[in-house]
Design a protein around this motif. Structure first.
Motif, short mmCIF file in Angstrom:
data_model
loop_
_atom_site.label_atom_id
_atom_site.label_comp_id
_atom_site.label_asym_id
_atom_site.label_seq_id
_atom_site.Cartn_x
_atom_site.Cartn_y
_atom_site.Cartn_z
N GLY A 205 -6.14 8.65 -7.59
CA GLY A 205 -6.73 7.87 -6.56
C GLY A 205 -8.39 8.10 -6.67
N ALA A 206 -9.05 7.19 -5.88
CA ALA A 206 -10.59 7.40 -5.90
C ALA A 206 -10.97 8.80 -5.36
CB ALA A 206 -11.33 6.43 -4.93
N ARG A 207 -10.26 9.36 -4.38
CA ARG A 207 -10.68 10.81 -3.77
C ARG A 207 -10.58 11.86 -4.67
NH1 ARG A 207 -8.77 7.01 -0.97
NH2 ARG A 207 -9.45 6.53 1.05
N LYS B 238 0.32 9.43 0.13
CA LYS B 238 -0.86 8.74 0.75
C LYS B 238 -2.08 9.58 0.88
CE LYS B 238 -1.15 4.92 0.79
NZ LYS B 238 -1.50 4.04 -0.38
N PRO B 239 -3.13 9.34 0.60
CA PRO B 239 -4.25 9.91 0.76
C PRO B 239 -4.95 9.43 1.96
CG PRO B 239 -4.77 8.37 -0.93
CD PRO B 239 -3.50 8.24 -0.43
N ASP C 208 -9.30 -3.43 -8.31
CA ASP C 208 -8.70 -3.58 -7.00
C ASP C 208 -9.21 -4.04 -5.88
OD1 ASP C 208 -7.67 -2.68 -4.52
OD2 ASP C 208 -6.86 -0.74 -5.06
N ARG D 216 -12.56 0.11 -7.70
CA ARG D 216 -12.14 -0.35 -6.35
C ARG D 216 -13.11 -0.30 -5.25
NH1 ARG D 216 -13.23 3.14 -2.85
NH2 ARG D 216 -11.04 3.58 -1.98
N GLU E 203 -2.53 -5.51 -3.03
CA GLU E 203 -1.60 -4.90 -2.07
C GLU E 203 -0.87 -6.16 -1.55
OE1 GLU E 203 -3.13 -0.52 -0.98
OE2 GLU E 203 -3.71 -2.05 0.60
N ARG F 5 3.46 -1.72 -7.65
CA ARG F 5 2.68 -0.62 -7.12
C ARG F 5 3.42 -0.17 -5.72
NH1 ARG F 5 -2.51 0.15 -4.36
NH2 ARG F 5 -1.00 1.36 -2.80
N GLU G 253 0.48 6.97 -6.93
CA GLU G 253 -0.48 7.80 -6.96
C GLU G 253 0.02 8.98 -6.80
OE1 GLU G 253 -3.61 6.97 -4.05
OE2 GLU G 253 -4.68 9.33 -4.59
N CYS H 54 0.95 -1.05 -0.03
CA CYS H 54 -0.03 0.12 0.11
C CYS H 54 1.05 1.16 0.11
CB CYS H 54 -0.81 0.02 1.25
SG CYS H 54 -2.04 1.36 1.28
N HIS I 19 -8.79 -2.61 -1.91
CA HIS I 19 -9.62 -1.48 -1.18
C HIS I 19 -10.85 -1.89 -1.35
CE1 HIS I 19 -5.46 0.31 -1.89
NE2 HIS I 19 -5.74 0.83 -1.07
N GLN J 56 -1.02 6.89 -10.89
CA GLN J 56 -2.38 6.36 -10.26
C GLN J 56 -3.18 7.65 -9.89
OE1 GLN J 56 -2.50 3.10 -7.53
NE2 GLN J 56 -3.83 4.08 -6.15
N LYS K 103 -8.77 5.46 -11.05
CA LYS K 103 -9.50 4.88 -10.01
C LYS K 103 -11.07 5.23 -9.99
CE LYS K 103 -6.59 2.01 -6.99
NZ LYS K 103 -6.65 1.88 -5.76
C1 PEP Z 1 -4.29 3.02 -2.99
O1 PEP Z 1 -4.44 2.41 -3.88
O2 PEP Z 1 -3.54 2.94 -2.01
C2 PEP Z 1 -5.58 3.90 -2.75
C3 PEP Z 1 -5.46 4.83 -1.69
O3 PEP Z 1 -6.61 3.53 -3.30
P1 PEP Z 1 -8.00 4.11 -3.60
O4 PEP Z 1 -7.88 5.54 -4.16
O5 PEP Z 1 -8.62 3.39 -4.68
O6 PEP Z 1 -8.46 4.40 -2.06
#
Ligand code: PEP
Ligand code: MN
Length: 336
Positions: free
Chosen positions: A183-185, A130-131, A268, A236, A297, A125, A163, A101, A271, A181, A206
């Motif tokens: 991310g979802a957010r 990190k979000p 994915d 995801r 992961e 990956r 990411e 992760c 997640h 990447q 994502k």
């Molecule tokens: C990730 O892949 O580490 C991640 C934070 O994914 P997601 O944006 O899908 O939550």
């Protein structure tokens, strides 16, 4: 509008159409599959489409059926294959991306890279930015993490994906990574999408946790419209009423996106479910509905991971998953 040229249209005829669109303030985009299609993007001035329809070399002119024009089959009736260095996503072979992760240390990312490569993963990956839900949780090693990920990729020959959280980091991430990447957010962070559209590094986009399929494909369109054609989608998991798992894996969306778009789609499961014991079976299900691969992961000691400890596989579990994945639901071997 989408203008389809005759298969026999010559260069001068195609250039005339493109020149006309530009003169009317449209952005022309072409795709080639047997014949050339030209999309007139943006809000240009009025055009006499009937006149254009009668122009030499033009076969037909149709309005787009979807708001995501470049991502649609209508514009490009041929599956897209996205190349990440030597790895093809969307081709005949399913692609497995794996790694921690978060990048935590040299030893952690190097040992994981070696282990996942040995088991058949083709892309590494690892998150450097990190979000995290809480600002007090581990936020990633930043540039140091990018360097360690690159080192592990180079040591094993695996292309690396990481990411990019913010517009400010796009250039530095592009320096170290083979694939971005989103991310979802950030799926609907339109200024980030526009900036990524200007780059030529491939992108994994994502799905937002509360995004519809249409919103997801429109987000991809932002990147494509900017001129970056190397977009891979990633389901995801989404938020639903059911909180038994971290999210709800929407496999129907994977099958649907395959009907709506030529872009490759991966899943994915990590997640999506947040639960180690389900990763293998969900990966198998993803490939069964037509996903072009999975991103999983993996950590040397998942219980000690600085993020997402409950969902990361250890090396043995990942090895077992890869052996299991080679068997399709109908019992035949899958080419991974
Ligand atoms: C990730 O892949 O580490 C991640 C934070 O994914 P997601 O944006 O899908 O939550
Ligand atoms: Mn994670």
């Amino acid at each position: 509008m989408i203008i389809t040229m005759n298969a026999t249209a010559n260069g001068a005829e195609i250039s005339r159409i493109i020149k006309h669109l530009k003169a009317k303030n449209y952005t022309p985009r072409t795709s080639v599959n047997g014949c050339i299609r030209v999309a007139a993007l943006g809000k240009g001035e009025a055009i006499d489409w009937d006149m254009l329809r009668r122009t030499d070399g033009v076969a037909k002119i149709e309005p787009p059926e979807q708001p995501y024009i470049l991502a649609s089959w209508q514009m490009k009736p041929e599956r897209s294959i996205v190349k990440v260095r030597h790895v093809e996503i969307g081709g005949a072979a399913a692609v497995v991306m794996a790694g921690p992760c978060s990048v935590e240390s040299r030893e952690q990312v190097l040992s994981t890279a070696r282990a996942v490569k040995k088991s058949g993963a083709v892309i590494l990956r690892g998150g450097a930015y990190k979000p995290r839900t809480s600002p007090y949780e581990f936020q990633g090693l930043g540039v140091d993490g990018l360097k360690l990920l690159r080192e592990a990729g180079d040591a094993t020959g695996l292309p690396v994906i990481t990411e990019v959280l913010s517009e400010d980091d796009v250039e530095i991430v592009a320096e170290y990574a083979d694939m971005f990447q989103i991310g979802a957010r950030n799926m609907q962070n339109f200024s980030l999408l526009r900036k990524i559209g200007k780059m030529r590094t491939p992108v994994l986009l994502k799905r937002g946790a509360a995004a519809t399929v249409k919103e997801w494909l429109c987000a991809a369109e932002y990147i494509l419209a900017g001129g970056n054609e190397s977009v891979v989608l990633c389901e995801r998991g989404i938020k639903t009423f059911d909180n038994s798992l971290r999210n709800t894996l929407d496999l129907a969306a994977v099958a649907l996106v395959k009907e709506l778009s030529h872009l490759p789609v991966i899943v994915d499961p990590s997640h999506a479910c947040g639960k180690r014991s389900l990763i293998s079976v969900l990966s198998k299900a993803a490939l069964a509905v037509g996903a072009d691969g999975v991103i999983v992961e993996v950590h040397p000691t998942p219980e000690k991971a600085l993020s997402d400890a409950a969902q990361q596989l250890d090396f043995n579990e990942f090895g077992a998953m890869m052996r299991d994945l080679r068997i399709a639901p109908n019992g035949t071997p899958v080419r991974l």
